[in-house]
Scaffold this active site. Structure first.
Site, PDB file in Angstrom:
ATOM      1  CD  GLU A 310      -5.898   6.843  27.275  1.00 38.14           C
ATOM      2  OE1 GLU A 310      -4.669   6.478  27.778  1.00 38.14           O
ATOM      3  OE2 GLU A 310      -7.461   5.963  26.802  1.00 38.14           O
ATOM      4  CE  LYS A 373      -1.190   3.351  27.806  1.00 40.48           C
ATOM      5  NZ  LYS A 373      -1.576   3.964  26.590  1.00 40.48           N
ATOM      6  CB  CYS A 424      -5.482   3.552  27.165  1.00 38.75           C
ATOM      7  SG  CYS A 424      -5.715   2.959  24.830  1.00 38.75           S
TER       8      CYS A 424
END
Length: 552
Positions: A310, A373, A424
């Site tokens: 990430e 995300k 994440c």
């Protein structure tokens, strides 16, 4: 054992108190201290220690603390009930505070990365967050007290109350299902496979029953095999048989024509967001990706897909053609999947440019697929209650104004089966890693993350443990690339096929496992969990049935 069962001997002298009696009769700061220390002991059941029996300490203490809540005094029935509920909730708060303080102390490490800006907030992260999360434990104790009975089946009242509060914790204000009680079972071989049936929140229920049942051994009388102990033994045996058979039959094989290389750069977090470091960071990534630094590794030409973690770059990759060209020249025909910021310009300048925390797929210097995300991190990527906290000087950790993606949660990269992308902490939410109504089921979980914020603490290990549990729940292999670790390839049964330890600069080569048949939880994420919770309520209620209560 309840408050009423503690008596004096025939001469009127009080005998020496047992440990359960001491907990039940404790008052004031002694009672609070017992609850706090018992909760802190429970954190030993979590990664990286993974000593599951430690969870019996807070769960047994919870039973005795709730027994002691009956000691609340009042002038009438209403006052007694109110005092009992408040006493139960207070004990739950202190137990939860100890548990979350010992299990989440590492959150403060993120504030020290940019200490000049955020060190002032250290008490809020280290003490304030556990104090807030403990309110859910307090609620769980209060709910349990509503169903409380003198017999051993009160263990099921505790399971019903705590599991309900854990579910709420995972959903209120976008949710934070981190270090659920059920994670104590997630590290136990064979027993962890039950997550394929009931998921994390089902494990919460089972963990409370299994670890609280020993408290009923102190209930007194000649009978030692209480109904709660009997049910706990049956559940453990059933979980063991199911998990053993599932693992015995679980040979998924590998996807043909796919060879993965996961790159773990172990880059210091304070260097990640400095634009002047961009060229050096990219050079380091390419050098590490292309070299053979361990037995069994060869040049990048021998792999089909490279995966970087990430937030790989301190710049917008799509706006750096020279960086794209360098990546293409090094990776040649290999496809790169990497975390990166992605921008989307507003048409006609009507509003600001959007920026997303994304996973990009690059082939021959072109972006060929992307995922944005969806579930942003509170206080990390956005500030909750910004209207209230913003004027007080609060802000989020990651620089910039980040937007949440609109979905869908899928990524199709050249040469790979359909992936369920997870950036994440999106990997910590059970039942949300795969779209339930998608036209095509993903074949693996792709998790890119950056736990460098938390250094060499418990946090990265706990994060990996939760991501691994998603693989078991969904019956999908997990491919995880982390900046500082833990990077890993996990099969659809949660078995770790290869991993890079925390704090190591290295690459991990491996094949992509095939998925398993969708397990019950993947097909109906909360059907079996809610069914288990319903039967837990039934068992708790049986303790109130006259005639049956005498058997418990």
């Amino acid at each position: 054992m309840t408050q009423a069962s503690i008596t004096t001997d025939g001469a009127g002298a009080r005998p020496a108190l047992t440990l359960p009696q001491r907990v039940i009769l404790a008052e004031g700061w002694t009672r609070r201290g017992i609850a706090f220390l018992a909760g802190a002991c429970g954190a030993l059941a979590l990664a990286p220690i993974d000593f599951a029996p430690a969870m019996a300490v807070p769960m047994c203490a919870a039973v005795w603390l709730l027994d002691g809540a009956a000691a609340a005094r009042g002038a009438g029935a209403l006052s007694f009930a109110r005092g009992s509920m408040l006493s139960a909730a207070a004990a739950g708060w202190w137990l939860g505070f100890g548990y979350f303080l010992a299990g989440l102390w590492w959150l403060g490490a993120a504030l020290l990365v940019q200490a000049d800006q955020f060190a002032w907030a250290l008490p809020l992260a280290v003490i304030g967050v556990p104090a807030g999360l403990a309110c859910f434990t307090a609620l769980g104790f209060a709910l349990a007290r509503l169903l409380w009975t003198p017999g051993s089946l009160r263990v099921f009242a505790l399971a019903a109350g705590l599991s309900a509060s854990e579910w709420l914790r995972g959903h209120v204000m976008t949710g934070f299902p981190w270090n659920d009680v059920g994670m104590a079972l997630a590290s136990v071989p064979v027993l962890d496979q039950t997550a394929a049936l009931v998921g994390l929140h089902g494990l919460d229920i089972l963990a409370v029953i299994l670890f609280a049942a020993p408290a009923t051994l102190a209930d007194g009388g000649r009978r030692r095999m209480t109904p709660a102990i009997l049910v706990a033994l049956i559940l453990t045996a059933a979980m063991g048989v199911y998990g053993g058979l599932r693992l015995l039959r679980g040979e998924s094989g590998f996807v043909d024509g796919v060879t993965l290389r996961l790159m773990q750069p172990n880059l210091p977090q304070d260097a990640k967001f400095k634009p002047e470091n961009g060229g050096e960071i990219l050079r380091r990534y390419l050098e590490l990706t292309d070299r053979a630094i361990a037995p069994g590794h060869s040049g990048v030409a021998d792999v089909t897909h490279v995966i970087w973690p990430e937030s790989a770059f301190p710049f917008i990759l799509s706006r750096e053609p020279q960086a794209m060209a360098r990546i293409a020249a090094t990776l040649q025909n290999a496809t790169l999947l990497t975390g990166a910021a992605r921008v989307e310009d507003a048409p006609g300048g009507a509003r600001r440019t959007k920026i997303f925390n994304a996973i990009l797929a690059l082939q021959r210097g072109r972006i060929v697929a992307a995922y944005d995300k969806i579930h942003l991190v509170p206080f990390g990527e956005y500030l909750p209650l910004a209207g209230l906290l913003g004027p007080l000087g609060a802000t989020h950790l990651v620089p910039g104004v980040w937007d949440a993606g609109a979905g869908p949660r899928r990524l199709r990269a050249p040469g790979l089966p359909l992936a369920a992308p997870l950036v994440c902490y999106e990997a910590i939410f059970p039942g949300e890693t795969v779209e339930p109504d998608g036209p095509e089921r993903p074949q693996f979980l792709l998790n890119v993350t950056n736990d460098g914020w938390f250094g060499a603490t418990s946090g990265p290990y706990q994060h990996f443990a939760q991501a691994r549990l998603r693989a078991i729940e969904e019956g999908l292999p997990l491919v995880r690339a982390a900046n500082t670790g833990v990077s890993a390839i996990v099969d659809p049964y949660g078995r770790i096929l290869g991993a890079l330890p925390l704090g190591v600069e290295d690459v991990l080569d491996g094949r992509l496992p095939k998925p398993a048949s969708p397990p019950p939880f993947a097909l109906h994420p909360f059907l079996w969990t809610s069914t288990l919770w319903f039967f837990t309520i039934i068992f708790a209620a049986l303790g109130r049935v006259r005639g049956f209560a005498g058997l418990t």
